[in-house]
Scaffold this motif. Structure first.
Motif, PDB file in Angstrom:
ATOM      1  N   GLN A 135      26.543 -27.295  48.336  1.00  0.00           N
ATOM      2  CA  GLN A 135      27.776 -27.011  49.084  1.00  0.00           C
ATOM      3  C   GLN A 135      27.513 -25.961  50.170  1.00  0.00           C
ATOM      4  O   GLN A 135      28.009 -26.075  51.288  1.00  0.00           O
ATOM      5  CB  GLN A 135      28.861 -26.525  48.126  1.00  0.00           C
ATOM      6  N   ASP A 136      26.711 -24.960  49.830  1.00  0.00           N
ATOM      7  CA  ASP A 136      26.325 -23.952  50.835  1.00  0.00           C
ATOM      8  C   ASP A 136      25.638 -24.608  52.031  1.00  0.00           C
ATOM      9  O   ASP A 136      25.918 -24.280  53.180  1.00  0.00           O
ATOM     10  CB  ASP A 136      25.348 -22.930  50.233  1.00  0.00           C
ATOM     11  N   GLU A 137      24.724 -25.534  51.744  1.00  0.00           N
ATOM     12  CA  GLU A 137      23.980 -26.172  52.839  1.00  0.00           C
ATOM     13  C   GLU A 137      24.930 -26.952  53.751  1.00  0.00           C
ATOM     14  O   GLU A 137      24.761 -26.955  54.968  1.00  0.00           O
ATOM     15  CB  GLU A 137      22.871 -27.092  52.303  1.00  0.00           C
ATOM     16  N   ALA A 138      25.931 -27.588  53.160  1.00  0.00           N
ATOM     17  CA  ALA A 138      26.939 -28.277  53.982  1.00  0.00           C
ATOM     18  C   ALA A 138      27.631 -27.249  54.884  1.00  0.00           C
ATOM     19  O   ALA A 138      27.823 -27.480  56.084  1.00  0.00           O
ATOM     20  CB  ALA A 138      27.960 -28.977  53.094  1.00  0.00           C
ATOM     21  N   GLY A 139      27.973 -26.101  54.299  1.00  0.00           N
ATOM     22  CA  GLY A 139      28.605 -25.031  55.084  1.00  0.00           C
ATOM     23  C   GLY A 139      27.703 -24.565  56.212  1.00  0.00           C
ATOM     24  O   GLY A 139      28.149 -24.389  57.352  1.00  0.00           O
ATOM     25  N   HIS A 140      26.410 -24.404  55.912  1.00  0.00           N
ATOM     26  CA  HIS A 140      25.471 -23.960  56.958  1.00  0.00           C
ATOM     27  C   HIS A 140      25.469 -24.945  58.118  1.00  0.00           C
ATOM     28  O   HIS A 140      25.451 -24.554  59.281  1.00  0.00           O
ATOM     29  CB  HIS A 140      24.053 -23.831  56.383  1.00  0.00           C
ATOM     30  N   GLY A 141      25.477 -26.229  57.770  1.00  0.00           N
ATOM     31  CA  GLY A 141      25.511 -27.250  58.814  1.00  0.00           C
ATOM     32  C   GLY A 141      26.749 -27.080  59.690  1.00  0.00           C
ATOM     33  O   GLY A 141      26.666 -27.138  60.915  1.00  0.00           O
ATOM     34  N   PHE A 188      12.414 -32.246  55.022  1.00  0.00           N
ATOM     35  CA  PHE A 188      13.361 -32.997  54.198  1.00  0.00           C
ATOM     36  C   PHE A 188      13.029 -34.491  54.112  1.00  0.00           C
ATOM     37  O   PHE A 188      13.761 -35.257  53.522  1.00  0.00           O
ATOM     38  CB  PHE A 188      14.786 -32.766  54.691  1.00  0.00           C
ATOM     39  N   ASN A 189      11.907 -34.858  54.707  1.00  0.00           N
ATOM     40  CA  ASN A 189      11.468 -36.242  54.598  1.00  0.00           C
ATOM     41  C   ASN A 189      10.428 -36.434  53.500  1.00  0.00           C
ATOM     42  O   ASN A 189       9.783 -37.479  53.417  1.00  0.00           O
ATOM     43  CB  ASN A 189      10.929 -36.728  55.940  1.00  0.00           C
ATOM     44  N   TYR A 190      10.250 -35.393  52.677  1.00  0.00           N
ATOM     45  CA  TYR A 190       9.376 -35.531  51.506  1.00  0.00           C
ATOM     46  C   TYR A 190      10.250 -35.755  50.274  1.00  0.00           C
ATOM     47  O   TYR A 190      11.344 -35.204  50.183  1.00  0.00           O
ATOM     48  CB  TYR A 190       8.516 -34.270  51.325  1.00  0.00           C
ATOM     49  N   PRO A 191       9.756 -36.540  49.308  1.00  0.00           N
ATOM     50  CA  PRO A 191      10.575 -36.839  48.131  1.00  0.00           C
ATOM     51  C   PRO A 191      10.573 -35.698  47.103  1.00  0.00           C
ATOM     52  O   PRO A 191       9.612 -34.941  47.020  1.00  0.00           O
ATOM     53  CB  PRO A 191       9.883 -38.079  47.546  1.00  0.00           C
ATOM     54  N   HIS A 212      21.494 -30.239  61.885  1.00  0.00           N
ATOM     55  CA  HIS A 212      21.110 -31.515  61.259  1.00  0.00           C
ATOM     56  C   HIS A 212      20.230 -31.272  60.031  1.00  0.00           C
ATOM     57  O   HIS A 212      20.351 -31.957  59.021  1.00  0.00           O
ATOM     58  CB  HIS A 212      20.321 -32.389  62.248  1.00  0.00           C
ATOM     59  N   SER A 213      19.330 -30.292  60.129  1.00  0.00           N
ATOM     60  CA  SER A 213      18.424 -29.996  59.007  1.00  0.00           C
ATOM     61  C   SER A 213      19.203 -29.568  57.772  1.00  0.00           C
ATOM     62  O   SER A 213      18.866 -29.952  56.651  1.00  0.00           O
ATOM     63  CB  SER A 213      17.431 -28.895  59.394  1.00  0.00           C
ATOM     64  N   GLU A 214      20.238 -28.748  57.987  1.00  0.00           N
ATOM     65  CA  GLU A 214      21.047 -28.309  56.842  1.00  0.00           C
ATOM     66  C   GLU A 214      21.750 -29.506  56.202  1.00  0.00           C
ATOM     67  O   GLU A 214      21.826 -29.615  54.976  1.00  0.00           O
ATOM     68  CB  GLU A 214      22.102 -27.285  57.284  1.00  0.00           C
ATOM     69  N   ILE A 215      22.258 -30.400  57.044  1.00  0.00           N
ATOM     70  CA  ILE A 215      23.014 -31.553  56.543  1.00  0.00           C
ATOM     71  C   ILE A 215      22.084 -32.533  55.807  1.00  0.00           C
ATOM     72  O   ILE A 215      22.355 -32.944  54.677  1.00  0.00           O
ATOM     73  CB  ILE A 215      23.746 -32.264  57.715  1.00  0.00           C
ATOM     74  N   ILE A 216      20.974 -32.891  56.431  1.00  0.00           N
ATOM     75  CA  ILE A 216      20.019 -33.793  55.770  1.00  0.00           C
ATOM     76  C   ILE A 216      19.413 -33.101  54.551  1.00  0.00           C
ATOM     77  O   ILE A 216      19.131 -33.722  53.525  1.00  0.00           O
ATOM     78  CB  ILE A 216      18.908 -34.239  56.752  1.00  0.00           C
ATOM     79  N   GLY A 217      19.240 -31.795  54.662  1.00  0.00           N
ATOM     80  CA  GLY A 217      18.625 -31.008  53.585  1.00  0.00           C
ATOM     81  C   GLY A 217      19.408 -31.015  52.286  1.00  0.00           C
ATOM     82  O   GLY A 217      18.888 -30.636  51.237  1.00  0.00           O
ATOM     83  N   MET A 218      20.661 -31.451  52.330  1.00  0.00           N
ATOM     84  CA  MET A 218      21.435 -31.556  51.094  1.00  0.00           C
ATOM     85  C   MET A 218      20.888 -32.659  50.193  1.00  0.00           C
ATOM     86  O   MET A 218      21.039 -32.611  48.977  1.00  0.00           O
ATOM     87  CB  MET A 218      22.907 -31.885  51.418  1.00  0.00           C
ATOM     88  N   GLN A 219      20.279 -33.670  50.795  1.00  0.00           N
ATOM     89  CA  GLN A 219      19.977 -34.890  50.036  1.00  0.00           C
ATOM     90  C   GLN A 219      18.949 -34.748  48.911  1.00  0.00           C
ATOM     91  O   GLN A 219      19.218 -35.192  47.795  1.00  0.00           O
ATOM     92  CB  GLN A 219      19.559 -36.004  50.996  1.00  0.00           C
ATOM     93  N   PRO A 220      17.768 -34.133  49.173  1.00  0.00           N
ATOM     94  CA  PRO A 220      16.777 -34.074  48.087  1.00  0.00           C
ATOM     95  C   PRO A 220      17.344 -33.383  46.845  1.00  0.00           C
ATOM     96  O   PRO A 220      17.025 -33.780  45.720  1.00  0.00           O
ATOM     97  CB  PRO A 220      15.626 -33.248  48.685  1.00  0.00           C
ATOM     98  N   GLU A 221      18.204 -32.393  47.040  1.00  0.00           N
ATOM     99  CA  GLU A 221      18.755 -31.670  45.892  1.00  0.00           C
ATOM    100  C   GLU A 221      19.978 -32.364  45.312  1.00  0.00           C
ATOM    101  O   GLU A 221      20.173 -32.383  44.094  1.00  0.00           O
ATOM    102  CB  GLU A 221      19.060 -30.232  46.295  1.00  0.00           C
ATOM    103  N   ALA A 222      20.808 -32.928  46.189  1.00  0.00           N
ATOM    104  CA  ALA A 222      21.993 -33.641  45.692  1.00  0.00           C
ATOM    105  C   ALA A 222      21.567 -34.762  44.742  1.00  0.00           C
ATOM    106  O   ALA A 222      22.235 -35.037  43.752  1.00  0.00           O
ATOM    107  CB  ALA A 222      22.793 -34.201  46.860  1.00  0.00           C
TER     108      ALA A 222
END
Ligand SMILES: [Fe+2]
Ligand SMILES: [Fe+2]
Lengths: 335, 135
Positions: free
Chosen positions: A88-94, A126-129, A58-68
């Motif tokens: 894209q790598d982070e999506a793969g990690h998820g 990943f809950n920080y802006p 879940h962290s990898e998937i949510i972690g895409m957002q701040p950078e995306a």
């Protein structure tokens, strides 16, 4: 719920078979070998791993957002391409990690539903802006840096599929940290305003990154068991201390400073020490009351809903092709 | 569960995804691990595929991981995006996970022939030729 059933012992196993399974499991752990999906394992081991691996996914998937969020605003085509590759790598990690979690008996759909329903946890970081472009640098350098520190020992986790996923992930992570370092270095060598922007981003991400290693050892009740099972190899504080030591060196190359005047190397313990961290804030963010929790979940939910028609169309197409195929086969068979 | 070491009774349909996990019964949800095999026709759940990648010409395909996809064509595309983002392969196989038969994990020592007393199957067993060239 499936997660609760995981604790129960399958009906077909007799107590003798359980005892034999436990002995086999204990021997494999003692030999520092690996447990594989079809091996007998204690219910608590399965439950602990399922929680850890799914939260990691879940962290990898949510972690895409701040950078995306920054891809469209990256300052150059090169930086845009790099950021897209990283996300894209982070999506793969998820996905690697969801696969590993599935081997423990939980379906990916169920895990994703839990995430969207707000029932699952993910890394508080990943809950920080991400406020400025310099945050892309600080995230890569500090957040991916802390992740690497955590993940390298996990390559030797006793559960085979988890370890294998981590090996793949660690290979890809090093570029993540380096590109972040490079962003900060360029800003630091830029105009005074750019340098200030880099320093500000480091100031904001430093403490949350340190908290990624989890609560202090004396407040981390499950750590001991995880270490006994060879899932975890080093304690939270040990990894945090190592990380601080590495950052102290690297921040000098950047020409920036860490926002912590209590960092020192303890000659007696041979360990790096740092200033106090706000663990109340950590628990607040983890409990869903961080600056971006609602926004992150909302975005994930929307992405899932927006993709529904694609999933349905792909399944419908596959069904149609299969029907065609079997009709053709029947015709040939009849002929 | 198959009897240990019985080669006629595969332990599982395949794959590392453990569909015989303790939560298999009672069946409460249409989760893929709950049934004996993933239903590829189920619209809500895409089937599970195992991915094998040949890293370069002259080498075998090696298991890289697994993924979900509605059909083989999509499985191949997903496998390309997921497992070969950095030129890791020149060829990919995808196999429906439930099409793989696997040996029982506990059968080490019974299903697999005991190596005990069979040193003569290894070159190192033959020591008299030591020092003889090209042998
Ligand atoms: Fe990652
Ligand atoms: Fe990363």
């Amino acid at each position: 719920m499936a997660a609760q059933n995981l604790q129960s012992v399958p009906a077909e196993l007799t107590p003798e078979e359980d005892a034999a399974g436990q002995a086999h499991f204990d021997r494999i752990i003692a030999e520092d070998s690996r447990i594989e999906p079809r091996d007998w394992m204690p219910a608590a081991y399965r439950k602990t791993l399922l929680r850890q691996v799914s939260q990691h996914a879940h962290s990898e998937i949510i972690g895409m957002q701040p950078e995306a969020n920054w891809i469209s605003r990256a300052p150059s085509l090169k930086r845009k391409a790099i950021l897209m590759a990283k996300v894209q790598d982070e999506a793969g990690h998820g996905l690697y990690l969801y696969s590993a979690a599935e081997t423990l008996g939980q379906s990916r759909d169920k895990m994703m539903d839990d995430l969207i329903a707000g029932k699952a946890r993910y890394s508080s970081i990943f809950n920080y802006p991400a406020l400025t472009w310099a945050d892309m640098g600080a995230i890569g350098w500090l957040v991916d840096g802390a992740a690497i520190c955590n993940q390298v020992p996990l390559c030797r986790a006793s559960y085979g599929p988890y370890g294998r996923a981590m090996v793949r992930i660690c290979k890809e992570e090093s570029f993540h940290q380096r590109q972040g370092f490079e962003i900060l270095l360029e800003l630091s060598n830029g105009t005074p305003e750019q340098k200030q922007m880099a320093q500000d981003a480091v100031n904001r991400w430093y403490a949350p990154a340190l908290m990624m290693f989890g609560p202090p050892d004396d407040d981390s009740p499950n750590s001991k068991q995880s270490m006994a099972w060879n899932i975890k190899r080093f304690s939270n504080d040990e990894l945090r201390s190592r990380f601080v030591g590495m950052m102290v060196e690297q921040v000098r190359v950047l020409g920036l400073t860490l926002p912590d005047d209590q960092i020192r190397f303890n000659e007696d313990t041979r360990k790096w020490e740092h200033g106090p961290l706000d663990w109340d804030e950590f628990h607040e963010v983890l409990a869903g009351r961080g600056p971006c929790n609602a926004q992150r979940l909302e975005r994930r939910r929307a992405a899932h809903d927006d993709g529904a028609w694609v999933r349905e169309a792909a399944a419908a197409y596959a069904d149609k092709q299969r029907a065609k195929q079997s009709a053709k086969q029947q015709k040939e068979y009849a002929a | 569960m198959s009897p240990h070491g019985n080669p006629d009774a595969p332990a599982s349909s395949a794959t590392e995804i453990n569909r015989e996990a303790p939560n298999a019964s009672p069946k409460v949800e249409a989760a893929p691990e709950a049934g004996p095999a993933v239903d590829h026709h189920d619209r809500s759940t895409w089937g599970l595929w195992e991915v094998f990648v040949r890293s370069s010409r002259g080498l075998s395909h090696v298991h890289a991981g697994s993924l979900h996809a509605p059909d083989a064509a999509m499985a191949l595309r997903n496998a390309r995006d997921l497992y070969t983002r950095r030129n890791e392969g020149v060829s990919i196989w995808v196999v429906p996970a439930d099409a793989i038969a696997a040996s029982d994990p506990d059968s080490k020592g019974s299903f697999f022939e005991s190596p005990q007393g069979k040193d003569y199957r290894h070159a190192t067993y033959y020591t008299k030729s030591e020092g003889v060239k090209h042998l």
